[in-house]
Motif scaffolding. Structure first.
Motif, PDB file in Angstrom:
ATOM      1  N   CYS A  83      40.360  51.299  37.423  1.00  0.00           N
ATOM      2  CA  CYS A  83      39.836  50.770  36.167  1.00  0.00           C
ATOM      3  C   CYS A  83      38.361  51.152  36.069  1.00  0.00           C
ATOM      4  CB  CYS A  83      39.952  49.251  36.109  1.00  0.00           C
ATOM      5  SG  CYS A  83      41.629  48.597  36.347  1.00  0.00           S
ATOM      6  N   THR A  84      37.926  51.470  34.861  1.00  0.00           N
ATOM      7  CA  THR A  84      36.539  51.862  34.638  1.00  0.00           C
ATOM      8  C   THR A  84      35.855  50.858  33.717  1.00  0.00           C
ATOM      9  OG1 THR A  84      37.025  54.215  34.946  1.00  0.00           O
ATOM     10  CG2 THR A  84      35.017  53.658  33.739  1.00  0.00           C
ATOM     11  N   VAL A  85      34.678  50.412  34.138  1.00  0.00           N
ATOM     12  CA  VAL A  85      33.856  49.491  33.354  1.00  0.00           C
ATOM     13  C   VAL A  85      32.606  50.248  32.906  1.00  0.00           C
ATOM     14  CG1 VAL A  85      32.516  47.364  33.386  1.00  0.00           C
ATOM     15  CG2 VAL A  85      34.705  47.484  34.601  1.00  0.00           C
ATOM     16  N   THR A  86      32.295  50.165  31.631  1.00  0.00           N
ATOM     17  CA  THR A  86      31.114  50.846  31.098  1.00  0.00           C
ATOM     18  C   THR A  86      29.924  49.894  31.079  1.00  0.00           C
ATOM     19  OG1 THR A  86      32.474  52.313  29.723  1.00  0.00           O
ATOM     20  CG2 THR A  86      30.156  52.062  29.108  1.00  0.00           C
ATOM     21  N   LEU A  87      28.841  50.305  31.740  1.00  0.00           N
ATOM     22  CA  LEU A  87      27.618  49.513  31.760  1.00  0.00           C
ATOM     23  C   LEU A  87      26.665  49.941  30.648  1.00  0.00           C
ATOM     24  CD1 LEU A  87      28.870  49.249  34.678  1.00  0.00           C
ATOM     25  CD2 LEU A  87      26.531  48.890  35.478  1.00  0.00           C
ATOM     26  N   GLY A 112      42.460  44.223  35.649  1.00  0.00           N
ATOM     27  CA  GLY A 112      43.551  45.056  36.157  1.00  0.00           C
ATOM     28  C   GLY A 112      43.301  45.648  37.523  1.00  0.00           C
ATOM     29  N   CYS A 113      42.095  45.474  38.064  1.00  0.00           N
ATOM     30  CA  CYS A 113      41.744  46.080  39.353  1.00  0.00           C
ATOM     31  C   CYS A 113      40.836  45.133  40.147  1.00  0.00           C
ATOM     32  CB  CYS A 113      41.031  47.421  39.138  1.00  0.00           C
ATOM     33  SG  CYS A 113      41.988  48.673  38.246  1.00  0.00           S
ATOM     34  N   ARG A 114      41.343  43.964  40.444  1.00  0.00           N
ATOM     35  CA  ARG A 114      40.516  42.954  41.105  1.00  0.00           C
ATOM     36  C   ARG A 114      40.320  43.224  42.594  1.00  0.00           C
ATOM     37  NH1 ARG A 114      38.928  38.879  38.123  1.00  0.00           N
ATOM     38  NH2 ARG A 114      39.969  38.388  36.145  1.00  0.00           N
ATOM     39  N   GLY A 115      41.008  44.186  43.144  1.00  0.00           N
ATOM     40  CA  GLY A 115      40.823  44.508  44.548  1.00  0.00           C
ATOM     41  C   GLY A 115      41.955  43.989  45.400  1.00  0.00           C
ATOM     42  N   PRO A 116      41.889  44.331  46.691  1.00  0.00           N
ATOM     43  CA  PRO A 116      40.823  45.092  47.353  1.00  0.00           C
ATOM     44  C   PRO A 116      40.796  46.552  46.900  1.00  0.00           C
ATOM     45  CG  PRO A 116      42.669  44.757  48.846  1.00  0.00           C
ATOM     46  CD  PRO A 116      42.972  43.947  47.629  1.00  0.00           C
ATOM     47  N   TRP A 117      39.666  47.204  47.131  1.00  0.00           N
ATOM     48  CA  TRP A 117      39.456  48.561  46.636  1.00  0.00           C
ATOM     49  C   TRP A 117      39.360  49.566  47.775  1.00  0.00           C
ATOM     50  CZ3 TRP A 117      35.304  45.089  44.724  1.00  0.00           C
ATOM     51  CH2 TRP A 117      35.676  44.420  43.553  1.00  0.00           C
ATOM     52  N   ALA A 118      39.918  50.720  47.509  1.00  0.00           N
ATOM     53  CA  ALA A 118      39.751  51.836  48.439  1.00  0.00           C
ATOM     54  C   ALA A 118      38.391  52.478  48.248  1.00  0.00           C
ATOM     55  CB  ALA A 118      40.855  52.872  48.230  1.00  0.00           C
ATOM     56  N   LEU A 175      30.410  42.995  44.396  1.00  0.00           N
ATOM     57  CA  LEU A 175      31.185  43.332  43.201  1.00  0.00           C
ATOM     58  C   LEU A 175      32.404  42.433  42.997  1.00  0.00           C
ATOM     59  CD1 LEU A 175      31.102  47.225  43.578  1.00  0.00           C
ATOM     60  CD2 LEU A 175      29.554  45.776  42.250  1.00  0.00           C
ATOM     61  N   ARG A 176      32.744  41.624  43.986  1.00  0.00           N
ATOM     62  CA  ARG A 176      33.938  40.780  43.863  1.00  0.00           C
ATOM     63  C   ARG A 176      33.728  39.607  42.924  1.00  0.00           C
ATOM     64  NH1 ARG A 176      33.943  41.194  49.883  1.00  0.00           N
ATOM     65  NH2 ARG A 176      35.217  43.034  50.395  1.00  0.00           N
ATOM     66  N   VAL A 207      41.884  50.923  43.279  1.00  0.00           N
ATOM     67  CA  VAL A 207      42.605  49.864  43.999  1.00  0.00           C
ATOM     68  C   VAL A 207      43.264  50.433  45.256  1.00  0.00           C
ATOM     69  CG1 VAL A 207      44.452  48.159  43.827  1.00  0.00           C
ATOM     70  CG2 VAL A 207      42.982  48.620  41.850  1.00  0.00           C
ATOM     71  N   ALA A 208      43.164  49.692  46.339  1.00  0.00           N
ATOM     72  CA  ALA A 208      43.792  50.108  47.595  1.00  0.00           C
ATOM     73  C   ALA A 208      45.311  50.013  47.481  1.00  0.00           C
ATOM     74  CB  ALA A 208      43.292  49.232  48.735  1.00  0.00           C
ATOM     75  N   ASP A 209      45.987  50.940  48.122  1.00  0.00           N
ATOM     76  CA  ASP A 209      47.444  50.897  48.200  1.00  0.00           C
ATOM     77  C   ASP A 209      47.865  51.428  49.569  1.00  0.00           C
ATOM     78  OD1 ASP A 209      47.260  53.689  48.055  1.00  0.00           O
ATOM     79  OD2 ASP A 209      47.761  53.759  45.926  1.00  0.00           O
TER      80      ASP A 209
END
Length: 584
Positions: A83-87, A112-118, A175-176, A207-209
């Motif tokens: 997921c991409t967030v624009t700042l 849609g991408c709350r983590g955990p993250w790769a 970032l969490r 997102v980690a998988d």
């Protein structure tokens, strides 16, 4: 906080008379020549109105310079849901009235991408045209600077666009949760210096998988933004409070940026040499710089800094279209302070101090503390058991005469620091020893009454951390670095700001290797050699630009951030890319 800097540009050997030996800040600034520097709002210097101009020189592409490109490998992207967030979207560094402006808001992990993250990647795309100096900027999230860098100077009416990608995965602990953010480029505009940096900034969460496991990151991050160490007040302090009581490992990440006379600190000479050539306006205090780190008044070690050169530095034509190494995102240095963990878990407030000994101008100091905790215990304890850290490297200087009243300056410094301590954890008593070495040498031939310098500088170092339990090694890491630099510069043909010739050649490299110990010996986790050689000339005769040209060769050999072999070679001439070959 973002520094509202009017211009990055300092000078190699600051000629306060306008043309500076070294870094003519913004001298090219869109294809023209800068005039007399005057004070500008927000600090730094801004040229007088009406300065840039002049006819284009033969061979130099005035209005078609290729966009910047670098040899270093791009940040790799996991092939996983993201997921991409624009700042910021097409955000100008300056408002319609010319005032500086910065984007800000609150950042929360996307639903849609709350983590955990790769992986988490910061992307910035910047476009600028017209005339402008090189500027500095940053982005803070939750008080921590996740990006600190400088900009490309534009090359005239045709827009220059460049992209900067930064791996910010190590900040995942911040970032969490929702965090305030503020960022942008400190820029000053006028009727002459019209360049307005337009920025689009995004953060992408991968997102980690099963194929892309969650990254191992610090459990807590404490960022403090930037403070300035000054010649009078070389030490800055950062307060540490409310730290976890179950810390097992700790590191301090430091990013440094010299300003003014210390922008190109590697070209500074001893004070007596600067006094010997008063008309050259050379910077003093010698060329050695380090940042000494202390915790509660106890020296913890020191870090050096990569010799960053900005896009208006030395001779501006050196950096079109390949910038110097690390220009757009300054490199941090990391010091392992795990032996001090026993002090940090006492629940008290602690002082983190960073000192720049011998500073000859203001230094931006960015500090971030990275902490790992015991997931199976609410409290840890420990003590510092070995402390062999020099308060300063104490450089030695030798001066010898050269022909034609020249001077050779030979400066050497070294460090051999050792700290050790233990932490009582759920896995037992973990003993950690950190050994840090640094070797520095600079040989600078100063000639032409201080108007020319030939510098050969070498900086090498190693940090090794070893942890044991009951005498058995449970973890070990080693980081090696080498930052060789060669600069040949001459402004010997300088008469005044309308009649001069500047020539320069810079050869620089960043060589790094990181390894970790396993059952079968050491395993390399990161390795790379980025090398760049650039030449440039800038000449003005009776107010007309009669020579303005540059060429470069740049290579990267090593691994990308995913551990895959990566080779990249770039060749440029007359401000344009002639060859750009990648061999993954």
């Amino acid at each position: 906080m973002l520094r509202a800097v009017a211009a990055v540009g300092g000078v190699m050997s600051v000629l306060r008379r306008v043309v500076a030996v070294g870094a003519l800040v913004g001298l090219l600034a869109g294809g023209g020549i800068a005039g007399v520097a005057q004070a500008a709002p927000g600090g730094g210097a801004a040229p007088a109105a009406g300065a840039p101009g002049g006819a284009a020189a033969p061979g130099y592409v005035e209005d078609g310079t290729d966009d910047p490109v670098v040899a270093a490998p791009p940040v790799s992207r996991p092939d996983s849901r993201h997921c991409t967030v624009t700042l910021a979207k097409d955000f100008d560094s300056n408002a319609a009235d010319g005032s500086q402006q910065f984007y800000s808001g609150t950042l929360a992990p996307p639903a849609g991408c709350r983590g955990p993250w790769a992986k988490v990647v910061l992307d910035q795309t910047v476009t600028v045209s017209g005339r402008q100096y090189d500027r500095s900027g940053d982005l803070t999230i939750g008080g921590a600077e996740v990006w600190f860098g400088t900009t490309e100077e534009p090359s005239g009416a045709v827009p220059t666009t460049y992209h900067v990608a930064t791996d910010v995965t190590r900040f995942a602990a911040l970032l969490r949760q929702p965090q305030p953010f503020r960022g942008g480029i400190g820029n000053y505009v006028s009727d002459v210096y019209t360049g307005n940096y337009r920025q689009t900034v995004t953060l992408t969460y991968y997102v980690a998988d099963r194929r892309h496991p969650a990254a191992t990151t610090p459990d807590a991050v404490y960022g403090f933004g930037s403070q300035q160490a000054k010649p009078v007040g070389e030490t800055v302090h950062f307060g540490l409070s409310r730290l976890p009581r179950n810390i097992t490992r700790a590191a301090v990440e430091v990013t440094l940026k010299g300003n003014g006379c210390d922008e190109q600190w590697f070209s500074a000479v001893p004070d007596d040499v600067a006094a010997r050539y008063p008309d050259a306006g050379m910077c003093g205090h010698g060329p050695y710089r380090e940042a000494a780190v202390a915790l509660d008044d106890t020296a913890a070690g020191a870090v050096t800094t990569f010799p960053h050169i900005y896009s208006g530095g030395i001779v501006p034509t050196l950096w079109r279209p390949v910038p110097a190494i690390g220009t757009f995102a300054l490199y941090p240095e990391t010091l392992d302070v795990t032996p001090f963990v026993g002090r940090l878990v006492d629940g008290a407030r602690h002082d983190l101090a960073v000192t720049v000994p011998g500073a000859n101008d203001n230094w931006d100091v960015v500090a971030t503390v990275l902490l790992y905790t015991d997931h199976h215990a609410a409290r840890t304890s420990g003590a510092l058991t070995t402390h062999q850290v020099a308060a300063s490297a104490h450089p030695t200087t030798t001066e010898n005469p050269l022909s034609d009243n020249g001077t050779r300056v030979d400066v050497r410094a070294s460090r051999h620091d050792v700290t050790a301590g233990y932490v009582d954890t759920s896995a037992g008593r973990v003993r950690t020893t950190v050994r840090s070495t640094l070797s520095y040498r600079s040989v600078d031939d100063v000639t032409a009454a201080g108007m020319a310098q030939s510098i050969r500088q070498t900086v090498t170092g190693r940090q090794t951390s070893t942890s044991t339990v009951d005498g058995r090694r449970v973890a070990a890491s080693q980081h090696d670095f080498s930052y060789p630099l060669g600069v040949d510069y001459s402004a010997a043909a300088y008469t005044d700001d309308q009649n001069f010739s500047l020539t320069g050649t810079v050869e620089m490299a960043r060589v790094v290797r990181t390894a970790v110990a396993g059952r079968h010996g050491w395993r390399t986790t990161a390795r790379g050699r980025e090398w760049l050689r650039s030449t440039g000339i800038l000449t003005r005769t009776d107010g007309v630009t009669t020579a303005s040209d540059g060429s470069s060769r740049s290579t990267y050999d090593g691994l990308d951030d995913a551990g895959r072999p990566y080779h990249h070679r770039i060749v440029t001439d007359h401000g344009r890319i002639r060859s750009d070959v990648t061999q993954p």
